[in-house]
Design a protein around this motif. Structure first.
Motif, PDB file in Angstrom:
ATOM      1  N   VAL A 291       0.881  -1.376   0.108  1.00  0.00           N
ATOM      2  CA  VAL A 291      -0.059  -0.207  -0.148  1.00  0.00           C
ATOM      3  C   VAL A 291       0.863   1.167  -0.160  1.00  0.00           C
ATOM      4  O   VAL A 291       1.835   1.281   0.011  1.00  0.00           O
ATOM      5  N   ALA A 292       0.071   2.183  -0.157  1.00  0.00           N
ATOM      6  CA  ALA A 292       1.111   3.813  -0.377  1.00  0.00           C
ATOM      7  C   ALA A 292       0.650   4.704   0.704  1.00  0.00           C
ATOM      8  O   ALA A 292      -0.688   4.674   0.689  1.00  0.00           O
ATOM      9  N   PHE A 293       0.918   5.502   0.990  1.00  0.00           N
ATOM     10  CA  PHE A 293       1.169   6.815   1.803  1.00  0.00           C
ATOM     11  C   PHE A 293       0.639   7.985   1.168  1.00  0.00           C
ATOM     12  O   PHE A 293       2.028   7.968   0.630  1.00  0.00           O
ATOM     13  N   VAL A 294      -0.171   8.321   1.201  1.00  0.00           N
ATOM     14  CA  VAL A 294      -0.261   9.808   0.246  1.00  0.00           C
ATOM     15  C   VAL A 294      -0.337  10.664   0.891  1.00  0.00           C
ATOM     16  O   VAL A 294      -1.567  10.553   1.860  1.00  0.00           O
ATOM     17  N   PRO A 295      -0.073  11.862   0.907  1.00  0.00           N
ATOM     18  CA  PRO A 295      -0.437  12.754   2.151  1.00  0.00           C
ATOM     19  C   PRO A 295      -1.853  13.800   1.861  1.00  0.00           C
ATOM     20  O   PRO A 295      -1.858  14.177   0.372  1.00  0.00           O
ATOM     21  N   THR A 296      -2.350  13.809   2.451  1.00  0.00           N
ATOM     22  CA  THR A 296      -4.035  15.065   1.955  1.00  0.00           C
ATOM     23  C   THR A 296      -3.699  16.137   2.390  1.00  0.00           C
ATOM     24  O   THR A 296      -2.118  16.754   2.984  1.00  0.00           O
ATOM     25  N   GLU A 297      -4.316  16.851   2.330  1.00  0.00           N
ATOM     26  CA  GLU A 297      -4.675  19.175   2.761  1.00  0.00           C
ATOM     27  C   GLU A 297      -4.597  19.020   3.117  1.00  0.00           C
ATOM     28  O   GLU A 297      -4.298  20.091   4.659  1.00  0.00           O
ATOM     29  N   GLN A 298      -5.099  18.089   4.315  1.00  0.00           N
ATOM     30  CA  GLN A 298      -5.116  17.852   5.878  1.00  0.00           C
ATOM     31  C   GLN A 298      -4.007  17.298   6.641  1.00  0.00           C
ATOM     32  O   GLN A 298      -3.258  16.598   6.696  1.00  0.00           O
ATOM     33  N   ASP A 299      -3.411  18.783   7.584  1.00  0.00           N
ATOM     34  CA  ASP A 299      -2.064  18.480   7.814  1.00  0.00           C
ATOM     35  C   ASP A 299      -1.864  17.372   8.996  1.00  0.00           C
ATOM     36  O   ASP A 299      -3.085  16.682   9.564  1.00  0.00           O
ATOM     37  N   GLY A 300      -1.284  16.435   8.571  1.00  0.00           N
ATOM     38  CA  GLY A 300      -0.541  15.318   9.731  1.00  0.00           C
ATOM     39  C   GLY A 300      -2.092  14.054   9.211  1.00  0.00           C
ATOM     40  O   GLY A 300      -1.732  12.858   9.855  1.00  0.00           O
ATOM     41  N   VAL A 301      -2.406  13.938   7.858  1.00  0.00           N
ATOM     42  CA  VAL A 301      -3.231  12.999   7.737  1.00  0.00           C
ATOM     43  C   VAL A 301      -2.596  12.746   5.992  1.00  0.00           C
ATOM     44  O   VAL A 301      -3.084  13.201   5.949  1.00  0.00           O
ATOM     45  N   TYR A 302      -2.457  10.995   6.615  1.00  0.00           N
ATOM     46  CA  TYR A 302      -2.258  11.095   5.072  1.00  0.00           C
ATOM     47  C   TYR A 302      -3.768   9.672   4.711  1.00  0.00           C
ATOM     48  O   TYR A 302      -4.520   8.881   5.322  1.00  0.00           O
ATOM     49  N   ASN A 303      -4.192   9.875   3.471  1.00  0.00           N
ATOM     50  CA  ASN A 303      -4.547   8.670   2.360  1.00  0.00           C
ATOM     51  C   ASN A 303      -3.695   7.101   2.518  1.00  0.00           C
ATOM     52  O   ASN A 303      -2.570   7.634   1.728  1.00  0.00           O
ATOM     53  N   ILE A 304      -4.372   6.104   2.356  1.00  0.00           N
ATOM     54  CA  ILE A 304      -3.760   4.429   2.765  1.00  0.00           C
ATOM     55  C   ILE A 304      -4.286   4.355   1.294  1.00  0.00           C
ATOM     56  O   ILE A 304      -5.554   4.240   1.331  1.00  0.00           O
ATOM     57  N   VAL A 305      -3.584   4.067   0.182  1.00  0.00           N
ATOM     58  CA  VAL A 305      -3.861   3.753  -1.097  1.00  0.00           C
ATOM     59  C   VAL A 305      -3.401   2.137  -1.327  1.00  0.00           C
ATOM     60  O   VAL A 305      -1.774   1.700  -0.847  1.00  0.00           O
ATOM     61  N   PHE A 306      -3.969   2.296  -1.591  1.00  0.00           N
ATOM     62  CA  PHE A 306      -4.316  -0.025  -2.893  1.00  0.00           C
ATOM     63  C   PHE A 306      -4.731  -0.104  -4.133  1.00  0.00           C
ATOM     64  O   PHE A 306      -5.762  -0.043  -4.403  1.00  0.00           O
ATOM     65  N   ARG A 310      -8.482   4.449  -1.882  1.00  0.00           N
ATOM     66  CA  ARG A 310      -7.928   4.509  -1.514  1.00  0.00           C
ATOM     67  C   ARG A 310      -8.585   3.687   0.372  1.00  0.00           C
ATOM     68  O   ARG A 310     -10.453   3.525  -0.750  1.00  0.00           O
ATOM     69  N   VAL A 311      -7.938   3.065   0.530  1.00  0.00           N
ATOM     70  CA  VAL A 311      -8.619   1.885   1.536  1.00  0.00           C
ATOM     71  C   VAL A 311      -8.986   2.332   3.310  1.00  0.00           C
ATOM     72  O   VAL A 311      -9.794   1.919   4.151  1.00  0.00           O
ATOM     73  N   ALA A 312      -8.448   3.666   4.166  1.00  0.00           N
ATOM     74  CA  ALA A 312      -8.371   3.843   4.834  1.00  0.00           C
ATOM     75  C   ALA A 312      -8.158   5.924   5.046  1.00  0.00           C
ATOM     76  O   ALA A 312      -6.703   6.122   4.273  1.00  0.00           O
ATOM     77  N   LYS A 313      -7.510   6.157   5.702  1.00  0.00           N
ATOM     78  CA  LYS A 313      -6.630   7.464   6.613  1.00  0.00           C
ATOM     79  C   LYS A 313      -6.174   7.408   7.676  1.00  0.00           C
ATOM     80  O   LYS A 313      -6.253   6.466   8.360  1.00  0.00           O
ATOM     81  N   LEU A 314      -4.813   7.918   7.695  1.00  0.00           N
ATOM     82  CA  LEU A 314      -4.117   7.435   9.083  1.00  0.00           C
ATOM     83  C   LEU A 314      -3.862   9.130   9.531  1.00  0.00           C
ATOM     84  O   LEU A 314      -3.564   9.976   8.390  1.00  0.00           O
ATOM     85  N   ASN A 315      -4.417   8.802  10.706  1.00  0.00           N
ATOM     86  CA  ASN A 315      -4.396  10.792  11.223  1.00  0.00           C
ATOM     87  C   ASN A 315      -3.152   9.959  12.194  1.00  0.00           C
ATOM     88  O   ASN A 315      -2.975   9.370  13.789  1.00  0.00           O
ATOM     89  N   LEU A 316      -1.294  11.250  11.752  1.00  0.00           N
ATOM     90  CA  LEU A 316      -0.623  10.955  12.770  1.00  0.00           C
ATOM     91  C   LEU A 316      -0.948  11.960  14.574  1.00  0.00           C
ATOM     92  O   LEU A 316       0.113  11.365  15.132  1.00  0.00           O
ATOM     93  N   LYS A 317      -1.680  12.459  14.255  1.00  0.00           N
ATOM     94  CA  LYS A 317      -1.466  13.715  15.252  1.00  0.00           C
ATOM     95  C   LYS A 317      -2.666  12.321  16.889  1.00  0.00           C
ATOM     96  O   LYS A 317      -1.653  13.025  17.617  1.00  0.00           O
ATOM     97  N   ILE A 322      -8.173   5.192  10.520  1.00  0.00           N
ATOM     98  CA  ILE A 322      -9.263   5.957  10.172  1.00  0.00           C
ATOM     99  C   ILE A 322      -9.949   6.370   8.960  1.00  0.00           C
ATOM    100  O   ILE A 322      -8.955   6.164   8.270  1.00  0.00           O
ATOM    101  N   SER A 323     -11.436   5.639   8.987  1.00  0.00           N
ATOM    102  CA  SER A 323     -12.220   5.531   7.999  1.00  0.00           C
ATOM    103  C   SER A 323     -11.534   4.626   6.803  1.00  0.00           C
ATOM    104  O   SER A 323     -11.555   4.796   5.882  1.00  0.00           O
ATOM    105  N   ARG A 324     -11.938   3.852   7.276  1.00  0.00           N
ATOM    106  CA  ARG A 324     -11.339   2.446   6.630  1.00  0.00           C
ATOM    107  C   ARG A 324     -12.566   1.933   5.920  1.00  0.00           C
ATOM    108  O   ARG A 324     -13.712   1.654   6.865  1.00  0.00           O
TER     109      ARG A 324
END
Length: 337
Positions: A291-306, A310-317, A322-324
């Motif tokens: 899978v790949a991690f792609v940064p979103t416009e929201q700070d600290g949030v990445y899309n997890i892509v397969f 998009r299969v989920a989001k990662l919130n680093l804060k 989230i959002s599976r």
């Protein structure tokens, strides 16, 4: 004396009435509109009106109270073109004469109502469903999306999981769309097919064994696609509306190349992935997949892509995934369910 006229100009002949009665007895669960249309398709050029068909049914005791109460106007929603979306579901299992249970699998094209698959299965496991889907894909090509419920094998009782079925669909470029819990009406077309099969076949005959059950399913699929008119199709048959997909099925899944600026990680067999030295549980369904991690416009949030999903989001804060839920990155055809 009776005031009844000696002659009734519009009264149908005894032969015509008997013909209608025989057609009703042959398919007792099919209504007047569809019975008339089928008889016209078979060559009856001077068939009487639908109201006459209903009158014949009524005076010969061929309309049940249950069927009369069920008749009502409904509003339909459908995709514009064949293969934009397929609906898939198991009809409730039933007991065969040999005391084994049959699990009928049904796949319906959302636009044309064409039944692409009507298999009799002895279980609801993924390997069995996959066998039927591969056969269907080879015959009709690939859809853009498949609508199904949240049960096995395509769904999951856990909202934090992505199933092996969904992963396989993503590898084929197919979006899996799940209905909301306790909203079976979203799958109205396949539910209607299952209900019609029950009313028009199982009500009158129980197959002897699994071989007989498959023969019965094939017979009904032909009847449903080629002979039985559909109200939603202006009394046309699905076979005249459906066209196969131009997207071909391929046995070997091609390797997916992510853009160079993506941060790629391989999902462990346990379903965990590591990002910035921190472990996160994603899904066992994606085990051994990249899978790949792609940064979103929201700070600290990445899309997890397969692949292209998009299969989920990662919130680093918050260090949480989230959002599976599976979405197409571009032009997601998802309906609101």
């Amino acid at each position: 004396k009776s005031r009844r006229p000696f002659h009734t100009a519009n009264k149908i002949s005894v032969e015509a009435e008997q013909k209608i009665v025989e057609a009703r007895i042959k398919e007792p669960a099919v209504g007047a509109f569809k019975t008339r249309k089928m008889m016209i398709n078979e060559g009856w050029t001077d068939a009487p009106s639908v109201s006459t068909f209903n009158a014949v049914f009524k005076r010969n005791g061929l309309i049940t109270k249950e069927a009369s109460e069920a008749a009502q106007h409904i509003v339909r929603f459908q995709k514009e073109n064949p293969n934009e979306m397929w609906q898939m579901d198991f009809k409730g299992d039933f007991l065969l004469q040999d005391k084994t249970r049959c699990y009928p699998l049904s796949i319906i094209d959302d636009c044309s109502r064409y039944c692409l698959c009507g298999d009799a299965k002895d279980n609801m496991k993924l390997i069995s469903v996959r066998e039927s889907l591969v056969k269907t894909f080879k015959t009709y090509g690939l859809p853009y999306s498949i609508l199904c419920d949240n049960g096995t094998p395509w769904g999951s009782s856990q909202s934090t999981s992505i199933t092996r079925f969904e992963v396989w669909m993503m590898e084929l470029g197919i979006l899996t769309v799940h209905i909301r819990a306790q909203h079976p009406q979203t799958q109205g077309k396949v539910e209607r097919f299952n209900g019609s099969y029950k009313r028009e076949r199982l009500k009158f005959y129980t197959p002897k064994d699994m071989v007989d059950a498959q023969l019965c399913r094939e017979e009904y699929r032909h009847f449903y696609n080629e002979i039985r008119p559909h109200c939603s199709l202006k009394y046309e048959v699905p076979a005249r509306v459906y066209t196969p997909s131009t997207r071909e099925y391929f046995e070997n899944i091609p390797i997916w190349e992510y853009p160079d600026d993506n941060i790629c990680r391989k999902v462990k067999s346990t379903g965990y992935i590591t990002f910035n030295s921190q472990g996160y549980y994603l899904s066992e369904g994606l085990a051994d997949k990249t899978v790949a991690f792609v940064p979103t416009e929201q700070d600290g949030v990445y899309n997890i892509v397969f692949r292209q999903f998009r299969v989920a989001k990662l919130n680093l804060k918050t260090n949480t995934i989230i959002s599976r839920r599976v979405y197409l990155l571009n032009d997601d055809p998802r309906i609101k369910v």
